[in-house]
Motif scaffolding. Structure first.
Motif, PDB file in Angstrom:
ATOM      1  N   TYR A   1       0.939  -1.101  -0.285  1.00  0.00           N
ATOM      2  CA  TYR A   1       0.055  -0.138   0.198  1.00  0.00           C
ATOM      3  C   TYR A   1       1.108   1.192  -0.236  1.00  0.00           C
ATOM      4  O   TYR A   1       2.060   1.530   0.445  1.00  0.00           O
ATOM      5  CB  TYR A   1      -0.964   0.185   1.349  1.00  0.00           C
ATOM      6  N   TYR A   2       0.306   1.788  -0.694  1.00  0.00           N
ATOM      7  CA  TYR A   2       1.963   3.275  -0.897  1.00  0.00           C
ATOM      8  C   TYR A   2       0.609   4.397  -1.985  1.00  0.00           C
ATOM      9  O   TYR A   2      -0.464   3.972  -3.089  1.00  0.00           O
ATOM     10  CB  TYR A   2       3.163   3.352  -2.379  1.00  0.00           C
ATOM     11  N   THR A   3       1.218   5.652  -1.558  1.00  0.00           N
ATOM     12  CA  THR A   3       1.145   6.619  -2.245  1.00  0.00           C
ATOM     13  C   THR A   3       2.005   7.658  -2.439  1.00  0.00           C
ATOM     14  O   THR A   3       2.988   7.895  -1.366  1.00  0.00           O
ATOM     15  CB  THR A   3      -0.275   7.648  -1.090  1.00  0.00           C
ATOM     16  N   SER A   4       1.692   8.108  -3.262  1.00  0.00           N
ATOM     17  CA  SER A   4       2.956   9.078  -4.433  1.00  0.00           C
ATOM     18  C   SER A   4       2.542  10.046  -4.294  1.00  0.00           C
ATOM     19  O   SER A   4       0.924  10.122  -5.105  1.00  0.00           O
ATOM     20  CB  SER A   4       3.386   8.353  -5.794  1.00  0.00           C
ATOM     21  N   VAL A   5       3.310  11.337  -4.056  1.00  0.00           N
ATOM     22  CA  VAL A   5       3.410  12.420  -4.470  1.00  0.00           C
ATOM     23  C   VAL A   5       4.275  12.796  -5.406  1.00  0.00           C
ATOM     24  O   VAL A   5       5.237  12.568  -5.004  1.00  0.00           O
ATOM     25  CB  VAL A   5       3.117  14.002  -3.189  1.00  0.00           C
ATOM     26  N   PRO A   6       4.222  14.272  -6.053  1.00  0.00           N
ATOM     27  CA  PRO A   6       5.525  14.424  -7.045  1.00  0.00           C
ATOM     28  C   PRO A   6       5.994  15.890  -6.256  1.00  0.00           C
ATOM     29  O   PRO A   6       6.481  15.938  -5.180  1.00  0.00           O
ATOM     30  CB  PRO A   6       4.527  15.394  -8.105  1.00  0.00           C
ATOM     31  N   GLU A   7       7.571  14.962  -6.677  1.00  0.00           N
ATOM     32  CA  GLU A   7       8.246  15.942  -6.465  1.00  0.00           C
ATOM     33  C   GLU A   7       8.945  17.116  -7.238  1.00  0.00           C
ATOM     34  O   GLU A   7       9.892  18.377  -6.148  1.00  0.00           O
ATOM     35  CB  GLU A   7       9.874  14.760  -6.388  1.00  0.00           C
ATOM     36  N   ASN A   8       8.351  17.332  -8.168  1.00  0.00           N
ATOM     37  CA  ASN A   8       8.727  18.500  -9.344  1.00  0.00           C
ATOM     38  C   ASN A   8       7.136  19.610  -9.476  1.00  0.00           C
ATOM     39  O   ASN A   8       6.671  19.111  -9.841  1.00  0.00           O
ATOM     40  CB  ASN A   8       8.919  18.647 -10.072  1.00  0.00           C
ATOM     41  N   LEU A   9       7.051  20.332  -8.035  1.00  0.00           N
ATOM     42  CA  LEU A   9       6.226  20.605  -7.554  1.00  0.00           C
ATOM     43  C   LEU A   9       5.858  22.616  -8.551  1.00  0.00           C
ATOM     44  O   LEU A   9       4.783  22.674  -8.492  1.00  0.00           O
ATOM     45  CB  LEU A   9       6.238  21.551  -5.889  1.00  0.00           C
ATOM     46  N   ASP A  10       6.808  22.591  -9.158  1.00  0.00           N
ATOM     47  CA  ASP A  10       6.543  23.932 -10.450  1.00  0.00           C
ATOM     48  C   ASP A  10       5.831  23.267 -11.584  1.00  0.00           C
ATOM     49  O   ASP A  10       5.983  23.958 -12.779  1.00  0.00           O
ATOM     50  CB  ASP A  10       7.920  24.823  -9.722  1.00  0.00           C
ATOM     51  N   ALA A  11       5.874  21.792 -11.618  1.00  0.00           N
ATOM     52  CA  ALA A  11       5.543  21.220 -13.564  1.00  0.00           C
ATOM     53  C   ALA A  11       4.354  21.142 -13.687  1.00  0.00           C
ATOM     54  O   ALA A  11       4.239  21.639 -12.631  1.00  0.00           O
ATOM     55  CB  ALA A  11       6.519  20.007 -13.033  1.00  0.00           C
TER      56      ALA A  11
ATOM     57  N   PRO B   1      -0.884  23.109  -2.240  1.00  0.00           N
ATOM     58  CA  PRO B   1      -1.778  24.201  -3.362  1.00  0.00           C
ATOM     59  C   PRO B   1      -0.785  23.135  -4.601  1.00  0.00           C
ATOM     60  O   PRO B   1      -1.528  23.962  -5.713  1.00  0.00           O
ATOM     61  CB  PRO B   1      -1.615  25.478  -2.466  1.00  0.00           C
ATOM     62  N   LYS B   2       0.225  23.279  -4.374  1.00  0.00           N
ATOM     63  CA  LYS B   2       1.261  22.850  -5.321  1.00  0.00           C
ATOM     64  C   LYS B   2       1.187  21.737  -6.588  1.00  0.00           C
ATOM     65  O   LYS B   2       1.590  21.597  -7.470  1.00  0.00           O
ATOM     66  CB  LYS B   2       2.757  23.107  -4.810  1.00  0.00           C
ATOM     67  N   TYR B   3       0.732  20.708  -5.848  1.00  0.00           N
ATOM     68  CA  TYR B   3       0.206  19.362  -6.366  1.00  0.00           C
ATOM     69  C   TYR B   3      -1.092  19.748  -7.433  1.00  0.00           C
ATOM     70  O   TYR B   3      -1.642  20.156  -6.842  1.00  0.00           O
ATOM     71  CB  TYR B   3       0.132  18.401  -4.714  1.00  0.00           C
ATOM     72  N   LYS B   4       0.013  18.571  -7.991  1.00  0.00           N
ATOM     73  CA  LYS B   4      -1.840  18.948  -8.964  1.00  0.00           C
ATOM     74  C   LYS B   4      -2.447  17.387  -8.680  1.00  0.00           C
ATOM     75  O   LYS B   4      -3.196  17.158  -9.765  1.00  0.00           O
ATOM     76  CB  LYS B   4      -1.350  19.050 -10.760  1.00  0.00           C
TER      77      LYS B   4
ATOM     78  N   GLN C   1       4.130  16.706 -13.279  1.00  0.00           N
ATOM     79  CA  GLN C   1       4.005  16.094 -11.822  1.00  0.00           C
ATOM     80  C   GLN C   1       4.011  14.261 -12.405  1.00  0.00           C
ATOM     81  O   GLN C   1       3.763  13.413 -10.990  1.00  0.00           O
ATOM     82  CB  GLN C   1       3.157  16.899 -11.891  1.00  0.00           C
ATOM     83  N   THR C   2       2.357  13.658 -12.762  1.00  0.00           N
ATOM     84  CA  THR C   2       2.512  12.887 -13.188  1.00  0.00           C
ATOM     85  C   THR C   2       3.555  11.706 -13.390  1.00  0.00           C
ATOM     86  O   THR C   2       3.961  10.995 -12.857  1.00  0.00           O
ATOM     87  CB  THR C   2       0.939  12.596 -14.060  1.00  0.00           C
ATOM     88  N   ALA C   3       4.345  12.754 -14.423  1.00  0.00           N
ATOM     89  CA  ALA C   3       5.560  11.473 -15.055  1.00  0.00           C
ATOM     90  C   ALA C   3       6.379  10.907 -13.062  1.00  0.00           C
ATOM     91  O   ALA C   3       6.562  10.131 -12.994  1.00  0.00           O
ATOM     92  CB  ALA C   3       6.424  11.621 -16.063  1.00  0.00           C
ATOM     93  N   ASN C   4       6.208  12.034 -12.893  1.00  0.00           N
ATOM     94  CA  ASN C   4       6.959  11.891 -11.404  1.00  0.00           C
ATOM     95  C   ASN C   4       6.342  11.710 -10.657  1.00  0.00           C
ATOM     96  O   ASN C   4       7.648  10.296  -9.808  1.00  0.00           O
ATOM     97  CB  ASN C   4       7.830  13.692 -11.085  1.00  0.00           C
ATOM     98  N   ALA C   5       5.574  11.651 -10.620  1.00  0.00           N
ATOM     99  CA  ALA C   5       4.701  10.510  -9.205  1.00  0.00           C
ATOM    100  C   ALA C   5       4.528   9.337  -9.488  1.00  0.00           C
ATOM    101  O   ALA C   5       4.942   8.413  -8.717  1.00  0.00           O
ATOM    102  CB  ALA C   5       3.376  10.427  -8.678  1.00  0.00           C
ATOM    103  N   LEU C   6       4.926   8.691 -10.856  1.00  0.00           N
ATOM    104  CA  LEU C   6       4.603   7.601 -11.333  1.00  0.00           C
ATOM    105  C   LEU C   6       6.804   6.829 -10.894  1.00  0.00           C
ATOM    106  O   LEU C   6       6.182   5.927 -10.934  1.00  0.00           O
ATOM    107  CB  LEU C   6       3.809   7.609 -12.456  1.00  0.00           C
ATOM    108  N   ALA C   7       7.139   7.626 -11.235  1.00  0.00           N
ATOM    109  CA  ALA C   7       8.692   7.165 -10.750  1.00  0.00           C
ATOM    110  C   ALA C   7       8.966   6.639  -9.463  1.00  0.00           C
ATOM    111  O   ALA C   7       9.645   6.216  -9.344  1.00  0.00           O
ATOM    112  CB  ALA C   7       9.611   8.516 -11.769  1.00  0.00           C
TER     113      ALA C   7
ATOM    114  N   LEU D   1      -6.925  14.198  -8.456  1.00  0.00           N
ATOM    115  CA  LEU D   1      -6.449  15.131  -9.752  1.00  0.00           C
ATOM    116  C   LEU D   1      -7.489  16.819  -9.435  1.00  0.00           C
ATOM    117  O   LEU D   1      -8.108  16.332  -8.656  1.00  0.00           O
ATOM    118  CB  LEU D   1      -6.734  14.803 -11.217  1.00  0.00           C
ATOM    119  N   VAL D   2      -6.155  17.713  -8.983  1.00  0.00           N
ATOM    120  CA  VAL D   2      -6.768  18.649  -8.662  1.00  0.00           C
ATOM    121  C   VAL D   2      -7.605  19.596  -9.920  1.00  0.00           C
ATOM    122  O   VAL D   2      -9.093  20.120  -9.497  1.00  0.00           O
ATOM    123  CB  VAL D   2      -5.703  20.051  -8.456  1.00  0.00           C
TER     124      VAL D   2
END
Length: 114
Positions: A23-33, A102-105, A38-44, A67-68
């Protein structure tokens, strides 16, 4: 019954394994993208944790994408379609949600077999 908490902290664990289910939840690290990046980053990030835990994306059983902005749905799907394991697509649900940073998409929650 076995439960293993990966990198547990007071509030949450990085991931949890119960009877060889991850069980895992991923958030992006590239918050200005943008949403696609951001999706590609969270998937990586998902790829990295699954590898660490002895699994991979072909073993994902269920994915929930938060998705926001629903206008970002096509961009999110482009990143997803480029990433998902051919012939091994999990059950998937996309929900429009107001995320607390607020930066998470996007935020992605998965359940995977080990």
């Amino acid at each position: 019954m076995s439960i293993t908490r990966i990198d547990p902290e007071h509030r949450m664990s990085e991931a949890v394994i119960h009877n060889d289910t991850i069980y895992y939840t991923s958030v992006p690290e590239n918050l200005d993208a943008d949403a696609e990046a951001q999706t590609a980053n969270a998937l990586a990030v998902i790829d990295a944790i699954l590898t660490r835990l002895g699994s991979d994306k072909s073993k994902i059983l269920d994915a929930t994408l938060f998705l926001v902005d629903k206008a970002d749905f096509p961009a999110m799907n482009r990143a997803w379609d480029a990433w998902v394991s051919p012939g091994n697509a999990p059950v998937r649900c996309t929900v429009q949600a107001g995320l607390l940073n607020p930066k998470y998409k996007i935020e992605i929650k998965i359940i995977a077999a080990r």
